[in-house]
Design a protein around this motif. Sequence first.
Motif, PDB file in Angstrom:
ATOM      1  N   ARG A  32       0.844  -1.191   0.000  1.00 62.48           N
ATOM      2  CA  ARG A  32       0.000   0.000   0.000  1.00 62.48           C
ATOM      3  C   ARG A  32       0.876   1.237   0.000  1.00 62.48           C
ATOM      4  NH1 ARG A  32      -1.797  -1.953   5.444  1.00 62.48           N
ATOM      5  NH2 ARG A  32      -3.661  -2.650   4.321  1.00 62.48           N
ATOM      6  N   MET A  33       0.265   2.326  -0.450  1.00 63.99           N
ATOM      7  CA  MET A  33       0.970   3.595  -0.523  1.00 63.99           C
ATOM      8  C   MET A  33      -0.038   4.681  -0.215  1.00 63.99           C
ATOM      9  SD  MET A  33       3.521   4.623  -3.642  1.00 63.99           S
ATOM     10  CE  MET A  33       4.674   5.991  -3.509  1.00 63.99           C
ATOM     11  N   GLY A  34       0.375   5.694   0.525  1.00 62.39           N
ATOM     12  CA  GLY A  34      -0.599   6.705   0.879  1.00 62.39           C
ATOM     13  C   GLY A  34      -0.002   7.887   1.594  1.00 62.39           C
ATOM     14  N   TRP A  35      -0.870   8.579   2.325  1.00 60.14           N
ATOM     15  CA  TRP A  35      -0.496   9.820   2.995  1.00 60.14           C
ATOM     16  C   TRP A  35      -0.968   9.803   4.444  1.00 60.14           C
ATOM     17  CZ3 TRP A  35       2.492  13.372   0.562  1.00 60.14           C
ATOM     18  CH2 TRP A  35       2.605  13.270  -0.824  1.00 60.14           C
ATOM     19  N   TYR A  36      -0.089  10.289   5.306  1.00 55.64           N
ATOM     20  CA  TYR A  36      -0.397  10.537   6.702  1.00 55.64           C
ATOM     21  C   TYR A  36      -0.136  12.011   6.962  1.00 55.64           C
ATOM     22  CZ  TYR A  36      -0.563   5.534   7.853  1.00 55.64           C
ATOM     23  OH  TYR A  36      -0.904   4.205   7.929  1.00 55.64           O
ATOM     24  N   ARG A  37      -0.613  12.501   8.086  1.00 60.21           N
ATOM     25  CA  ARG A  37      -0.307  13.874   8.461  1.00 60.21           C
ATOM     26  C   ARG A  37      -0.077  13.965   9.962  1.00 60.21           C
ATOM     27  NH1 ARG A  37      -6.183  16.852   7.408  1.00 60.21           N
ATOM     28  NH2 ARG A  37      -7.136  16.351   9.443  1.00 60.21           N
ATOM     29  N   GLN A  38       0.624  15.024  10.337  1.00 59.77           N
ATOM     30  CA  GLN A  38       0.961  15.199  11.751  1.00 59.77           C
ATOM     31  C   GLN A  38       1.031  16.680  12.082  1.00 59.77           C
ATOM     32  OE1 GLN A  38       4.699  13.376  12.902  1.00 59.77           O
ATOM     33  NE2 GLN A  38       3.971  13.051  14.993  1.00 59.77           N
ATOM     34  N   THR A  39       0.472  17.025  13.238  1.00 58.11           N
ATOM     35  CA  THR A  39       0.583  18.371  13.772  1.00 58.11           C
ATOM     36  C   THR A  39       1.334  18.294  15.096  1.00 58.11           C
ATOM     37  OG1 THR A  39      -1.590  18.118  14.806  1.00 58.11           O
ATOM     38  CG2 THR A  39      -1.509  19.216  12.671  1.00 58.11           C
ATOM     39  N   PRO A  40       1.901  19.403  15.540  1.00 63.07           N
ATOM     40  CA  PRO A  40       2.700  19.388  16.770  1.00 63.07           C
ATOM     41  C   PRO A  40       1.921  18.854  17.961  1.00 63.07           C
ATOM     42  CG  PRO A  40       3.080  21.418  15.584  1.00 63.07           C
ATOM     43  CD  PRO A  40       1.958  20.716  14.873  1.00 63.07           C
ATOM     44  N   GLY A  41       2.533  17.926  18.664  1.00 59.49           N
ATOM     45  CA  GLY A  41       1.923  17.377  19.863  1.00 59.49           C
ATOM     46  C   GLY A  41       0.930  16.266  19.617  1.00 59.49           C
ATOM     47  N   LYS A  42       0.719  15.927  18.362  1.00 62.25           N
ATOM     48  CA  LYS A  42      -0.239  14.877  18.039  1.00 62.25           C
ATOM     49  C   LYS A  42       0.453  13.748  17.279  1.00 62.25           C
ATOM     50  CE  LYS A  42      -4.423  15.799  16.892  1.00 62.25           C
ATOM     51  NZ  LYS A  42      -5.617  16.232  16.143  1.00 62.25           N
ATOM     52  N   GLU A  43      -0.154  12.575  17.347  1.00 68.31           N
ATOM     53  CA  GLU A  43       0.397  11.440  16.624  1.00 68.31           C
ATOM     54  C   GLU A  43       0.107  11.563  15.132  1.00 68.31           C
ATOM     55  OE1 GLU A  43       0.148   8.004  20.120  1.00 68.31           O
ATOM     56  OE2 GLU A  43      -0.892   7.739  18.210  1.00 68.31           O
ATOM     57  N   ARG A  44       0.961  10.931  14.375  1.00 69.98           N
ATOM     58  CA  ARG A  44       0.748  10.890  12.933  1.00 69.98           C
ATOM     59  C   ARG A  44      -0.521  10.074  12.651  1.00 69.98           C
ATOM     60  NH1 ARG A  44       6.096   9.810   9.502  1.00 69.98           N
ATOM     61  NH2 ARG A  44       6.704  11.499  10.940  1.00 69.98           N
ATOM     62  N   GLU A  45      -1.352  10.585  11.742  1.00 70.72           N
ATOM     63  CA  GLU A  45      -2.614   9.923  11.461  1.00 70.72           C
ATOM     64  C   GLU A  45      -2.785   9.676   9.973  1.00 70.72           C
ATOM     65  OE1 GLU A  45      -5.701  12.504  12.904  1.00 70.72           O
ATOM     66  OE2 GLU A  45      -5.133  14.161  11.583  1.00 70.72           O
ATOM     67  N   LEU A  46      -3.486   8.604   9.673  1.00 70.52           N
ATOM     68  CA  LEU A  46      -3.755   8.258   8.282  1.00 70.52           C
ATOM     69  C   LEU A  46      -4.700   9.277   7.664  1.00 70.52           C
ATOM     70  CD1 LEU A  46      -3.685   6.214   5.885  1.00 70.52           C
ATOM     71  CD2 LEU A  46      -5.721   5.184   6.926  1.00 70.52           C
ATOM     72  N   VAL A  47      -4.367   9.697   6.444  1.00 72.37           N
ATOM     73  CA  VAL A  47      -5.245  10.551   5.665  1.00 72.37           C
ATOM     74  C   VAL A  47      -5.952   9.714   4.607  1.00 72.37           C
ATOM     75  CG1 VAL A  47      -5.380  12.518   4.105  1.00 72.37           C
ATOM     76  CG2 VAL A  47      -3.801  12.578   6.057  1.00 72.37           C
ATOM     77  N   ALA A  48      -5.161   9.041   3.800  1.00 76.72           N
ATOM     78  CA  ALA A  48      -5.725   8.198   2.742  1.00 76.72           C
ATOM     79  C   ALA A  48      -4.643   7.249   2.249  1.00 76.72           C
ATOM     80  CB  ALA A  48      -6.244   9.043   1.584  1.00 76.72           C
ATOM     81  N   ARG A  49      -5.065   6.110   1.730  1.00 78.28           N
ATOM     82  CA  ARG A  49      -4.104   5.165   1.178  1.00 78.28           C
ATOM     83  C   ARG A  49      -4.749   4.375   0.055  1.00 78.28           C
ATOM     84  NH1 ARG A  49      -3.863   1.375   6.556  1.00 78.28           N
ATOM     85  NH2 ARG A  49      -5.847   0.288   6.257  1.00 78.28           N
ATOM     86  N   ILE A  50      -3.895   3.871  -0.796  1.00 75.17           N
ATOM     87  CA  ILE A  50      -4.349   3.024  -1.883  1.00 75.17           C
ATOM     88  C   ILE A  50      -3.651   1.680  -1.733  1.00 75.17           C
ATOM     89  CG2 ILE A  50      -2.572   3.944  -3.464  1.00 75.17           C
ATOM     90  CD1 ILE A  50      -4.759   3.694  -5.680  1.00 75.17           C
ATOM     91  N   ASN A  51      -4.428   0.633  -1.831  1.00 73.99           N
ATOM     92  CA  ASN A  51      -3.929  -0.701  -1.563  1.00 73.99           C
ATOM     93  C   ASN A  51      -3.541  -1.418  -2.864  1.00 73.99           C
ATOM     94  OD1 ASN A  51      -4.563  -0.522   1.349  1.00 73.99           O
ATOM     95  ND2 ASN A  51      -6.683  -0.466   0.615  1.00 73.99           N
ATOM     96  N   SER A  52      -2.884  -2.554  -2.697  1.00 70.72           N
ATOM     97  CA  SER A  52      -2.368  -3.274  -3.859  1.00 70.72           C
ATOM     98  C   SER A  52      -3.476  -3.738  -4.796  1.00 70.72           C
ATOM     99  CB  SER A  52      -1.532  -4.476  -3.405  1.00 70.72           C
ATOM    100  OG  SER A  52      -2.322  -5.351  -2.616  1.00 70.72           O
ATOM    101  N   ASP A  53      -4.674  -3.922  -4.273  1.00 72.10           N
ATOM    102  CA  ASP A  53      -5.785  -4.353  -5.131  1.00 72.10           C
ATOM    103  C   ASP A  53      -6.527  -3.174  -5.747  1.00 72.10           C
ATOM    104  OD1 ASP A  53      -8.240  -5.107  -2.476  1.00 72.10           O
ATOM    105  OD2 ASP A  53      -7.074  -3.307  -2.939  1.00 72.10           O
TER     106      ASP A  53
END
Length: 116
Positions: A32-53
């Motif tokens: 899979r390949m995708g995007w996460y995002r992070q702001t100061p003081g917060k954990e990195r979170e999933l934004v969107a991803r595309i899977n092998s299928d």
Amino acid sequence: VQLQASGGGLVQTGGSLGLSCVNTGTIARINRMGWYRQTPGKERELVARINSDGSTNYADFVKGRFTISGDSAQNTVYLQMSSLRSEDTAVYYCHLNTWATRKNYWGQGTQVTVSS
């Protein structure tokens, strides 16, 4: 694997912005390949991803506003962001997970700032 992200910047509330990420390294197969995002003081979170299928997953907070797409042959993933809100301001990280070992790789991060 070497992920190079581009396309971040400053945009006004309600505007649009696109992110691109390309893997310039060698990889046999992507899980899979995708995007996460992070702001100061917060954990990195999933934004969107595309899977092998070809299926996609979106965080609830971007559904209907962001669209992820990819080119498996070019090891590239895109994120089109629309109707941007101030809370979308973050550093966005490209992510790749390998098929064989399920190892995670991260790009350098690109800043997205949404101003009102």
